[in-house]
Design an enzyme around this catalytic site. Structure first.
Site, mmCIF file in Angstrom:
data_model
loop_
_atom_site.group_PDB
_atom_site.id
_atom_site.type_symbol
_atom_site.label_atom_id
_atom_site.label_comp_id
_atom_site.label_asym_id
_atom_site.label_seq_id
_atom_site.Cartn_x
_atom_site.Cartn_y
_atom_site.Cartn_z
ATOM 1 N N ASN A 8 0.864 -1.177 0.000
ATOM 2 C CA ASN A 8 0.000 0.000 0.000
ATOM 3 C C ASN A 8 0.900 1.226 0.000
ATOM 4 O O ASN A 8 1.537 1.530 1.002
ATOM 5 C CB ASN A 8 -0.896 -0.004 1.252
ATOM 6 N N TRP A 9 0.939 1.901 -1.150
ATOM 7 C CA TRP A 9 1.849 3.043 -1.279
ATOM 8 C C TRP A 9 1.261 4.349 -0.747
ATOM 9 O O TRP A 9 1.910 5.381 -0.782
ATOM 10 C CB TRP A 9 2.297 3.185 -2.741
ATOM 11 N N LYS A 10 0.012 4.329 -0.303
ATOM 12 C CA LYS A 10 -0.623 5.515 0.303
ATOM 13 C C LYS A 10 -0.398 6.750 -0.580
ATOM 14 O O LYS A 10 -0.473 6.655 -1.795
ATOM 15 C CB LYS A 10 -0.078 5.731 1.715
ATOM 16 N N HIS A 97 -9.647 1.060 4.390
ATOM 17 C CA HIS A 97 -8.348 1.238 5.060
ATOM 18 C C HIS A 97 -8.534 2.157 6.271
ATOM 19 O O HIS A 97 -9.304 3.112 6.229
ATOM 20 C CB HIS A 97 -7.305 1.820 4.093
ATOM 21 N N GLU A 99 -6.902 4.484 7.489
ATOM 22 C CA GLU A 99 -6.674 5.924 7.287
ATOM 23 C C GLU A 99 -7.905 6.577 6.663
ATOM 24 O O GLU A 99 -8.209 7.737 6.919
ATOM 25 C CB GLU A 99 -5.405 6.129 6.444
ATOM 26 N N GLU A 170 -5.880 -5.339 10.026
ATOM 27 C CA GLU A 170 -4.802 -4.409 10.367
ATOM 28 C C GLU A 170 -5.163 -3.670 11.651
ATOM 29 O O GLU A 170 -5.985 -2.742 11.625
ATOM 30 C CB GLU A 170 -4.623 -3.370 9.256
ATOM 31 N N GLY A 176 1.922 1.884 10.698
ATOM 32 C CA GLY A 176 2.832 3.012 10.592
ATOM 33 C C GLY A 176 3.467 3.397 11.922
ATOM 34 O O GLY A 176 4.068 4.465 12.051
ATOM 35 N N SER A 215 2.947 -2.672 10.269
ATOM 36 C CA SER A 215 4.400 -2.677 10.504
ATOM 37 C C SER A 215 5.070 -4.003 10.137
ATOM 38 O O SER A 215 5.987 -4.454 10.822
ATOM 39 C CB SER A 215 4.719 -2.276 11.955
HETATM 40 C C1 PEP Z 1 -0.927 -0.096 5.747
HETATM 41 O O1 PEP Z 1 -0.859 1.013 5.281
HETATM 42 O O2 PEP Z 1 -1.869 -0.823 5.411
HETATM 43 C C2 PEP Z 1 0.108 -0.550 6.684
HETATM 44 C C3 PEP Z 1 -0.017 -1.739 7.230
HETATM 45 O O3 PEP Z 1 1.152 0.297 6.919
HETATM 46 P P1 PEP Z 1 2.541 -0.062 7.682
HETATM 47 O O4 PEP Z 1 3.064 -1.337 7.079
HETATM 48 O O5 PEP Z 1 3.425 1.119 7.399
HETATM 49 O O6 PEP Z 1 2.221 -0.221 9.130
#
Ligand code: PEP
Length: 251
Positions: A8-10, A97, A99, A170, A176, A215
């Site tokens: 996931n490049w956000k 997601h 976010e 998640e 993050g 993470s």
């Molecule tokens: C994500 O954005 O879905 C995610 C799991 O981010 P990270 O790996 O940076 O925690």
């Protein structure tokens, strides 16, 4: 079932940056995802077309959008439809997601509308679910997952093939933050997710990929991928660089 290795490049990478990263990945992977693994890169809308062309250099890899609006076209300024996403060459989309739920205020109902609409319009969907730290500490873990799954999958057409849908668990507190859930937490929570999925979708639940995200990095990916009920990983920060994401893909 192949393990799904998702990036996931956000809100990172322009089109040319996306192409450079994918080209580097293709070189490291010798043009193919490893046996038993499927790769998907969720890229920003503005990089999606370029990323989708570049990803053809990797067998077993595809791209996805990070969001959609549940309509084919219309007066929805700033939004993107599944038809537009497919026209960019992408086959997947993320819904729910954390976010988007917590920063952009998306409701469970809206996430459900997006999930169903994307599936009805030929996209594969990765529905993200997960609790906040406060919810976990108040004993609400199962309630939150149940609500997010029930409403997120509410209008999914019965004929949806199992491989058109994936669920990414998640924990919000692990995204993050550098804090990964312990392996015991992941096993326990994935068992709850699978049980809820069975209640909602019956036998198809066992053929539907259930990913962990939060993470994930090269150092912990192998162990996480070996846990019960973990059919892949969704990776944010550590997917931005080709060397670390390919180490995860090969973990
Ligand atoms: C994500 O954005 O879905 C995610 C799991 O981010 P990270 O790996 O940076 O925690």
């Amino acid at each position: 079932m192949k393990k799904l290795m998702a990036a996931n490049w956000k809100m990172y990478k322009t089109g040319s940056e996306a192409v450079a990263t994918i080209n580097e990945m293709a070189a490291i992977l010798n043009g193919s995802a490893p046996e038993g693994r499927e790769v998907v890169v969720f890229a920003p809308f503005t990089a999606l077309e370029a990323a989708s062309s570049a990803i053809k250099a990797i067998n077993g890899a595809s791209t996805g959008a990070e969001n959609l609006y549940p309509a084919i076209e219309g007066a929805f300024t700033g939004e993107i439809s599944p038809v537009m996403i497919k026209a960019c060459g992408a086959s997947w989309v993320l819904t729910g997601h954390s976010e988007r739920r917590h920063i952009l205020g998306e409701s469970d109902e809206f996430v459900g509308q997006k999930t169903a609409f994307a599936l009805q319009n030929g996209l594969r969907v990765m529905l993200c679910i997960g609790e906040t730290l406060e919810e976990r500490e108040s004993g609400l873990l199962r309630n939150v997952l149940e609500r997010q799954l029930k409403l997120g999958l509410k209008d999914v057409p019965a004929e949806t093939p199992a491989d058109a849908l994936a669920i990414a668990y998640e924990p919000v507190w692990a995204i993050g933050t550098g804090k990964t859930a312990t392996n015991d937490d992941i096993v326990e929570t994935h068992a709850i997710c699978r049980e809820l999925m069975r209640e909602i979708m019956g036998d198809k639940a066992d053929e539907t990929a259930l990913l962990y995200g939060g993470s994930v990095k090269p150092a912990n990916a192998g162990a996480i991928l070996g846990l019960d009920n973990v059919d892949g990983v969704l990776v944010g920060g550590a997917s931005l660089k080709a060397d670390s994401f390919t180490q995860i893909i090969n973990a």
